[in-house]
Design a protein around this motif. Structure first.
Motif, PDB file in Angstrom:
ATOM      1  N   LEU A   1      10.107  -3.588  -0.699  1.00 37.39           N
ATOM      2  CA  LEU A   1       9.087  -2.768  -0.057  1.00 37.39           C
ATOM      3  C   LEU A   1       8.658  -3.356   1.285  1.00 37.39           C
ATOM      4  O   LEU A   1       8.361  -2.631   2.230  1.00 37.39           O
ATOM      5  CB  LEU A   1       7.883  -2.615  -0.989  1.00 37.39           C
ATOM      6  CG  LEU A   1       8.136  -1.792  -2.261  1.00 37.39           C
ATOM      7  CD1 LEU A   1       6.940  -1.870  -3.195  1.00 37.39           C
ATOM      8  CD2 LEU A   1       8.446  -0.345  -1.917  1.00 37.39           C
TER       9      LEU A   1
ATOM     10  N   GLU B   1      10.241   0.295   9.373  1.00 40.07           N
ATOM     11  CA  GLU B   1       9.497   1.419   9.933  1.00 40.07           C
ATOM     12  C   GLU B   1       8.631   0.984  11.109  1.00 40.07           C
ATOM     13  O   GLU B   1       8.318   1.781  11.985  1.00 40.07           O
ATOM     14  CB  GLU B   1       8.637   2.059   8.841  1.00 40.07           C
ATOM     15  CG  GLU B   1       9.461   2.760   7.773  1.00 40.07           C
ATOM     16  CD  GLU B   1       8.599   3.373   6.679  1.00 40.07           C
ATOM     17  OE1 GLU B   1       7.385   3.081   6.665  1.00 40.07           O
ATOM     18  OE2 GLU B   1       9.135   4.131   5.859  1.00 40.07           O
TER      19      GLU B   1
ATOM     20  N   THR C   1       8.810  -1.574   5.086  1.00 40.95           N
ATOM     21  CA  THR C   1       7.685  -1.584   6.032  1.00 40.95           C
ATOM     22  C   THR C   1       8.099  -2.165   7.381  1.00 40.95           C
ATOM     23  O   THR C   1       7.765  -1.641   8.450  1.00 40.95           O
ATOM     24  CB  THR C   1       6.509  -2.376   5.457  1.00 40.95           C
ATOM     25  OG1 THR C   1       6.107  -1.802   4.206  1.00 40.95           O
ATOM     26  CG2 THR C   1       5.322  -2.374   6.404  1.00 40.95           C
TER      27      THR C   1
ATOM     28  N   ASP D   1       0.809  -1.216   0.000  1.00 41.98           N
ATOM     29  CA  ASP D   1       0.000   0.000   0.000  1.00 41.98           C
ATOM     30  C   ASP D   1       0.843   1.267   0.000  1.00 41.98           C
ATOM     31  O   ASP D   1       0.334   2.350  -0.306  1.00 41.98           O
ATOM     32  CB  ASP D   1      -0.928   0.010   1.226  1.00 41.98           C
ATOM     33  CG  ASP D   1      -1.987  -1.080   1.140  1.00 41.98           C
ATOM     34  OD1 ASP D   1      -2.271  -1.532   0.015  1.00 41.98           O
ATOM     35  OD2 ASP D   1      -2.519  -1.475   2.191  1.00 41.98           O
ATOM     36  N   LYS D   2       2.098   1.165   0.374  1.00 42.76           N
ATOM     37  CA  LYS D   2       2.947   2.354   0.471  1.00 42.76           C
ATOM     38  C   LYS D   2       3.226   3.005  -0.884  1.00 42.76           C
ATOM     39  O   LYS D   2       3.604   4.169  -0.960  1.00 42.76           O
ATOM     40  CB  LYS D   2       4.270   1.995   1.149  1.00 42.76           C
ATOM     41  CG  LYS D   2       4.146   1.874   2.670  1.00 42.76           C
ATOM     42  CD  LYS D   2       5.506   1.696   3.303  1.00 42.76           C
ATOM     43  CE  LYS D   2       5.415   1.861   4.804  1.00 42.76           C
ATOM     44  NZ  LYS D   2       5.048   3.226   5.208  1.00 42.76           N
ATOM     45  N   VAL D   3       3.103   2.239  -1.970  1.00 47.99           N
ATOM     46  CA  VAL D   3       3.361   2.793  -3.299  1.00 47.99           C
ATOM     47  C   VAL D   3       2.202   2.436  -4.233  1.00 47.99           C
ATOM     48  O   VAL D   3       1.531   1.423  -4.054  1.00 47.99           O
ATOM     49  CB  VAL D   3       4.684   2.267  -3.902  1.00 47.99           C
ATOM     50  CG1 VAL D   3       5.874   2.701  -3.071  1.00 47.99           C
ATOM     51  CG2 VAL D   3       4.660   0.758  -4.072  1.00 47.99           C
TER      52      VAL D   3
ATOM     53  N   SER E   1       9.228  11.225  -3.371  1.00 48.66           N
ATOM     54  CA  SER E   1       8.459  10.312  -2.528  1.00 48.66           C
ATOM     55  C   SER E   1       8.961   8.889  -2.762  1.00 48.66           C
ATOM     56  O   SER E   1       9.790   8.636  -3.654  1.00 48.66           O
ATOM     57  CB  SER E   1       6.979  10.402  -2.887  1.00 48.66           C
ATOM     58  OG  SER E   1       6.771   9.913  -4.206  1.00 48.66           O
ATOM     59  N   LEU E   2       8.446   7.950  -1.993  1.00 51.22           N
ATOM     60  CA  LEU E   2       8.813   6.544  -2.205  1.00 51.22           C
ATOM     61  C   LEU E   2       8.377   6.080  -3.583  1.00 51.22           C
ATOM     62  O   LEU E   2       9.039   5.255  -4.217  1.00 51.22           O
ATOM     63  CB  LEU E   2       8.190   5.671  -1.112  1.00 51.22           C
ATOM     64  CG  LEU E   2       8.576   4.177  -1.119  1.00 51.22           C
ATOM     65  CD1 LEU E   2      10.090   4.001  -0.997  1.00 51.22           C
ATOM     66  CD2 LEU E   2       7.848   3.432   0.004  1.00 51.22           C
ATOM     67  N   ASP E   3       7.272   6.632  -4.094  1.00 47.91           N
ATOM     68  CA  ASP E   3       6.814   6.305  -5.450  1.00 47.91           C
ATOM     69  C   ASP E   3       7.827   6.746  -6.500  1.00 47.91           C
ATOM     70  O   ASP E   3       7.982   6.097  -7.537  1.00 47.91           O
ATOM     71  CB  ASP E   3       5.475   6.983  -5.743  1.00 47.91           C
ATOM     72  CG  ASP E   3       4.294   6.101  -5.410  1.00 47.91           C
ATOM     73  OD1 ASP E   3       4.224   4.992  -5.948  1.00 47.91           O
ATOM     74  OD2 ASP E   3       3.448   6.516  -4.605  1.00 47.91           O
TER      75      ASP E   3
END
Length: 297
Positions: free
Chosen positions: A288, A295, A292, A44-46, A162-164
């Motif tokens: 990814l 973090e 996660t 979901d982060k990207v 951004s991470l994207d």
């Protein structure tokens, strides 16, 4: 007279067979890998997994993007412009390519970023610009200048990626037919990019996969039947050479034949392309996931 007898010289031994009796790596399952790639969803982060394609000029970077597009669409695609007459790098801009899922009408959740090929004699700042791309600092449409590094004052510089925007998988594309003559200058640049990716990523570094192209030109037995790819002694040696020169593990190197002359797709060609694409997406997913976990720890 003379009475001597001359011995006939023995014929030279036959050359060793070019193929192993059995494949040293199992042939992938096309339908299984196709289903995996089509159903892939990133964390979901990207929104999309970002895949950066790099390598020497003429290696087939843009053609590999087109080949993945073709294998997923079921028809030949030529959206990423490739040059059949190599006289320099055909890609001059920082360009991203999304592939449309013809079943849903939406785009697959991964994006390929195509960059200028590394040149042997030119491109003082090639590697520095790739380092910026890895960290997400280059905006779409930037025209590469091999003799100048992108600066923070340039409108195409992204100061807050951004991470994207950042790269999640680095893919090195190398021509199997010219690997033996790849000079030390080119190898030095490729290794510099590899080391930069290892150090710039979070945790274990940005994952890296190598694609070995033009396998039919490198091995006549593979040109005769592409299913000989993992029986070919020459191709196995080429993959081992790539491991030795760049440091990329053998299980992260995938031989493929890009679509370049066909007008229809072929299941056997698709098989190798989709196998490589599955490894790329799995590597990005692991990366990814690591972010996660870090973090949340």
């Amino acid at each position: 007279m003379g009475g001597g007898s001359s011995k006939k010289s023995s014929p030279p031994p036959p050359p060793p067979p070019p193929l192993f009796q059995e494949g040293w790596r199992k042939l992938p399952q096309r339908d299984k890998d196709l289903q995996f790639v089509k159903s892939y969803q990133p964390f979901d982060k990207v929104r999309r997994l970002r895949i950066l394609i790099h390598g020497p000029q003429g290696a087939g970077k843009s053609s590999f993007i087109n080949s993945v597009d073709s294998a997923l669409r079921g028809r030949i695609a030529t959206r990423a412009q490739a040059d059949a007459a190599i006289g320099g790098s055909f890609t001059t801009k920082f360009t991203s390519y999304k592939i449309k899922n013809t079943g849903t009408g939406t785009f697959y959740p991964f994006v390929f970023t195509d960059i200028k090929g590394l040149e042997r004699d030119n491109g003082v700042f090639d590697v520095e610009n790739i380092k910026l791309a890895l960290k997400g600092h280059i905006k779409e449409g930037y025209r590469f200048n091999p003799n100048a590094e992108l600066t923070e004052s340039d409108p195409f510089y992204n100061p807050n990626p951004s991470l994207d925007d950042q790269v999640h998988v680095l893919v090195c594309v190398v021509n199997a037919a010219t690997l033996a003559i790849l000079d030390n200058g080119a190898i030095k640049k490729l290794r510099a990019v590899r080391l930069a990716a290892h150090g710039k990523g979070k945790g274990r570094g940005i994952p890296q996969v190598a694609i070995l192209t033009h396998i039919d030109e490198a091995c006549p037995e593979v040109k005769r039947d592409i299913k000989n790819v993992y029986r070919s002694k020459h191709l196995k040696k080429q993959m081992e050479t790539l491991t030795a020169r760049l440091g990329i593990p053998l299980n992260c190197i995938f031989p493929v034949r890009n679509y370049c002359r066909e007008i229809e797709t072929d299941d056997d060609v698709d098989t190798l392309i989709l196998s490589a694409m599955r490894k790329i997406t799995e590597s990005g997913e692991d990366y990814l996931s690591d972010i996660t976990d870090e973090e949340n720890s």
